[in-house]
Design a protein around this motif. Structure first.
Motif, PDB file in Angstrom:
ATOM      1  N   ALA A   1       3.536   6.145  -5.798  1.00 49.19           N
ATOM      2  CA  ALA A   1       3.744   5.712  -7.185  1.00 49.19           C
ATOM      3  C   ALA A   1       4.388   6.776  -8.063  1.00 49.19           C
ATOM      4  O   ALA A   1       5.245   6.462  -8.888  1.00 49.19           O
ATOM      5  CB  ALA A   1       2.425   5.253  -7.804  1.00 49.19           C
ATOM      6  N   GLY A   2       4.044   8.030  -7.904  1.00 54.52           N
ATOM      7  CA  GLY A   2       4.634   9.073  -8.738  1.00 54.52           C
ATOM      8  C   GLY A   2       6.119   9.273  -8.511  1.00 54.52           C
ATOM      9  O   GLY A   2       6.826   9.757  -9.383  1.00 54.52           O
ATOM     10  N   ALA A   3       6.618   8.889  -7.339  1.00 52.48           N
ATOM     11  CA  ALA A   3       8.025   9.075  -6.982  1.00 52.48           C
ATOM     12  C   ALA A   3       8.854   7.808  -7.140  1.00 52.48           C
ATOM     13  O   ALA A   3      10.065   7.829  -6.957  1.00 52.48           O
ATOM     14  CB  ALA A   3       8.133   9.576  -5.549  1.00 52.48           C
ATOM     15  N   VAL A   4       8.205   6.690  -7.474  1.00 57.68           N
ATOM     16  CA  VAL A   4       8.897   5.402  -7.605  1.00 57.68           C
ATOM     17  C   VAL A   4       8.729   4.881  -9.023  1.00 57.68           C
ATOM     18  O   VAL A   4       7.609   4.700  -9.493  1.00 57.68           O
ATOM     19  CB  VAL A   4       8.331   4.353  -6.607  1.00 57.68           C
ATOM     20  CG1 VAL A   4       8.973   2.999  -6.818  1.00 57.68           C
ATOM     21  CG2 VAL A   4       8.516   4.819  -5.181  1.00 57.68           C
ATOM     22  N   GLU A   5       9.851   4.636  -9.690  1.00 57.69           N
ATOM     23  CA  GLU A   5       9.804   4.047 -11.027  1.00 57.69           C
ATOM     24  C   GLU A   5      10.106   2.556 -11.000  1.00 57.69           C
ATOM     25  O   GLU A   5       9.628   1.807 -11.829  1.00 57.69           O
ATOM     26  CB  GLU A   5      10.807   4.741 -11.946  1.00 57.69           C
ATOM     27  CG  GLU A   5      10.452   6.181 -12.234  1.00 57.69           C
ATOM     28  CD  GLU A   5      11.515   6.888 -13.062  1.00 57.69           C
ATOM     29  OE1 GLU A   5      12.525   6.252 -13.448  1.00 57.69           O
ATOM     30  OE2 GLU A   5      11.330   8.082 -13.313  1.00 57.69           O
ATOM     31  N   LEU A   6      10.935   2.135 -10.022  1.00 59.65           N
ATOM     32  CA  LEU A   6      11.358   0.745  -9.939  1.00 59.65           C
ATOM     33  C   LEU A   6      11.277   0.283  -8.495  1.00 59.65           C
ATOM     34  O   LEU A   6      11.793   0.941  -7.591  1.00 59.65           O
ATOM     35  CB  LEU A   6      12.793   0.588 -10.451  1.00 59.65           C
ATOM     36  CG  LEU A   6      13.427  -0.793 -10.297  1.00 59.65           C
ATOM     37  CD1 LEU A   6      12.668  -1.846 -11.095  1.00 59.65           C
ATOM     38  CD2 LEU A   6      14.889  -0.755 -10.722  1.00 59.65           C
TER      39      LEU A   6
ATOM     40  N   GLU B   1       0.819  -1.220   0.000  1.00 60.55           N
ATOM     41  CA  GLU B   1       0.000   0.000   0.000  1.00 60.55           C
ATOM     42  C   GLU B   1       0.848   1.263   0.000  1.00 60.55           C
ATOM     43  O   GLU B   1       0.551   2.221  -0.707  1.00 60.55           O
ATOM     44  CB  GLU B   1      -0.944   0.001   1.199  1.00 60.55           C
ATOM     45  CG  GLU B   1      -2.070  -0.998   1.067  1.00 60.55           C
ATOM     46  CD  GLU B   1      -2.955  -1.054   2.302  1.00 60.55           C
ATOM     47  OE1 GLU B   1      -2.669  -0.350   3.301  1.00 60.55           O
ATOM     48  OE2 GLU B   1      -3.931  -1.818   2.270  1.00 60.55           O
ATOM     49  N   ARG B   2       1.908   1.278   0.790  1.00 54.85           N
ATOM     50  CA  ARG B   2       2.780   2.465   0.844  1.00 54.85           C
ATOM     51  C   ARG B   2       3.476   2.694  -0.491  1.00 54.85           C
ATOM     52  O   ARG B   2       3.714   3.834  -0.878  1.00 54.85           O
ATOM     53  CB  ARG B   2       3.818   2.323   1.950  1.00 54.85           C
ATOM     54  CG  ARG B   2       3.280   2.593   3.315  1.00 54.85           C
ATOM     55  CD  ARG B   2       4.433   2.822   4.297  1.00 54.85           C
ATOM     56  NE  ARG B   2       3.923   3.372   5.521  1.00 54.85           N
ATOM     57  CZ  ARG B   2       3.970   2.743   6.685  1.00 54.85           C
ATOM     58  NH1 ARG B   2       4.490   1.550   6.780  1.00 54.85           N
ATOM     59  NH2 ARG B   2       3.489   3.331   7.763  1.00 54.85           N
ATOM     60  N   VAL B   3       3.839   1.627  -1.175  1.00 59.28           N
ATOM     61  CA  VAL B   3       4.481   1.760  -2.489  1.00 59.28           C
ATOM     62  C   VAL B   3       3.505   2.408  -3.462  1.00 59.28           C
ATOM     63  O   VAL B   3       3.860   3.356  -4.174  1.00 59.28           O
ATOM     64  CB  VAL B   3       4.954   0.399  -3.025  1.00 59.28           C
ATOM     65  CG1 VAL B   3       5.545   0.542  -4.428  1.00 59.28           C
ATOM     66  CG2 VAL B   3       5.966  -0.244  -2.077  1.00 59.28           C
ATOM     67  N   PHE B   4       2.274   1.917  -3.484  1.00 61.38           N
ATOM     68  CA  PHE B   4       1.259   2.496  -4.373  1.00 61.38           C
ATOM     69  C   PHE B   4       1.008   3.964  -4.027  1.00 61.38           C
ATOM     70  O   PHE B   4       0.803   4.791  -4.912  1.00 61.38           O
ATOM     71  CB  PHE B   4      -0.050   1.705  -4.295  1.00 61.38           C
ATOM     72  CG  PHE B   4       0.039   0.366  -4.973  1.00 61.38           C
ATOM     73  CD1 PHE B   4       0.132   0.268  -6.353  1.00 61.38           C
ATOM     74  CD2 PHE B   4       0.024  -0.800  -4.228  1.00 61.38           C
ATOM     75  CE1 PHE B   4       0.207  -0.960  -6.984  1.00 61.38           C
ATOM     76  CE2 PHE B   4       0.106  -2.043  -4.851  1.00 61.38           C
ATOM     77  CZ  PHE B   4       0.199  -2.123  -6.235  1.00 61.38           C
ATOM     78  N   ALA B   5       1.064   4.314  -2.753  1.00 61.10           N
ATOM     79  CA  ALA B   5       0.835   5.698  -2.326  1.00 61.10           C
ATOM     80  C   ALA B   5       1.921   6.640  -2.835  1.00 61.10           C
ATOM     81  O   ALA B   5       1.679   7.831  -2.990  1.00 61.10           O
ATOM     82  CB  ALA B   5       0.749   5.771  -0.802  1.00 61.10           C
TER      83      ALA B   5
ATOM     84  N   LEU C   1       1.201  -3.123  -9.982  1.00 56.41           N
ATOM     85  CA  LEU C   1       2.344  -2.214  -9.933  1.00 56.41           C
ATOM     86  C   LEU C   1       2.589  -1.589 -11.308  1.00 56.41           C
ATOM     87  O   LEU C   1       2.806  -0.381 -11.422  1.00 56.41           O
ATOM     88  CB  LEU C   1       3.596  -2.947  -9.445  1.00 56.41           C
ATOM     89  CG  LEU C   1       3.610  -3.296  -7.957  1.00 56.41           C
ATOM     90  CD1 LEU C   1       4.667  -4.340  -7.654  1.00 56.41           C
ATOM     91  CD2 LEU C   1       3.825  -2.048  -7.112  1.00 56.41           C
ATOM     92  N   LYS C   2       2.526  -2.417 -12.343  1.00 61.70           N
ATOM     93  CA  LYS C   2       2.733  -1.914 -13.704  1.00 61.70           C
ATOM     94  C   LYS C   2       1.672  -0.867 -14.051  1.00 61.70           C
ATOM     95  O   LYS C   2       1.982   0.179 -14.630  1.00 61.70           O
ATOM     96  CB  LYS C   2       2.702  -3.066 -14.699  1.00 61.70           C
ATOM     97  CG  LYS C   2       3.014  -2.639 -16.114  1.00 61.70           C
ATOM     98  CD  LYS C   2       3.070  -3.837 -17.049  1.00 61.70           C
ATOM     99  CE  LYS C   2       3.387  -3.372 -18.462  1.00 61.70           C
ATOM    100  NZ  LYS C   2       3.485  -4.483 -19.389  1.00 61.70           N
ATOM    101  N   ALA C   3       0.428  -1.133 -13.677  1.00 62.69           N
ATOM    102  CA  ALA C   3      -0.662  -0.187 -13.941  1.00 62.69           C
ATOM    103  C   ALA C   3      -0.434   1.139 -13.214  1.00 62.69           C
ATOM    104  O   ALA C   3      -0.861   2.189 -13.681  1.00 62.69           O
ATOM    105  CB  ALA C   3      -2.001  -0.794 -13.525  1.00 62.69           C
ATOM    106  N   ALA C   4       0.280   1.095 -12.094  1.00 62.24           N
ATOM    107  CA  ALA C   4       0.595   2.306 -11.327  1.00 62.24           C
ATOM    108  C   ALA C   4       1.869   2.985 -11.844  1.00 62.24           C
ATOM    109  O   ALA C   4       2.312   3.977 -11.275  1.00 62.24           O
ATOM    110  CB  ALA C   4       0.743   1.960  -9.849  1.00 62.24           C
TER     111      ALA C   4
END
Length: 128
Positions: A66-71, A60-64, A91-94
């Motif tokens: 998403a704009g700052a995480v590419e990998l 959930e935190r990763v999805f939150a 994850l790919k959709a995000a």
């Protein structure tokens, strides 16, 4: 006299992982027992201890962020494990690419990409 207050493990910043093993990690001159979630917002204690039981809710935190995480690097413990296709699809959709590997490989890769100032995150399951 008040009882012991247990706070959620959190380090507000990005730091390379200095060591791993014995059920935990060392970073920023601190140690943490258990798994870690390393995000742009900071390093969080993370509940999962078994790569075979990972679920979308664990990220959930990763999805939150998403704009700052590419990998996202997922350290699956001592061995490589495949992540559930539904999780990698979400994850790919995000907009987040995901690579699963052993925790040791994930730590090393995370440190290199962090030093290169890449938009990387890591979900690291602790190893003994």
């Amino acid at each position: 006299m008040a009882g012991i207050i247990i706070r959620e493990a959190f380090f507000p910043g990005r730091a390379p992982i200095e060591a791993y093993g014995n059920g935990g990690f060392r970073f920023a001159d601190m140690s943490h027992r258990g798994s870690l979630l390393c995000l742009p917002s900071g390093i969080h204690g993370w509940e999962p201890a078994d790569a075979n039981a990972l679920a979308e809710s664990d990220f959930e935190r990763v999805f939150a962020e998403a704009g700052a995480v590419e990998l996202l690097l997922v350290g699956c413990g001592p061995d490589l494990r495949r992540l559930p296709p539904a999780l990698t699809g979400s994850l790919k959709a995000a907009g987040i690419a995901c690579e699963s590997m052993s925790t040791g490989a994930a730590v090393r890769t995370y440190n290199v990409l962090l030093a290169e100032e890449r938009a990387v995150a890591a979900a690291l399951i602790a190893v003994d």
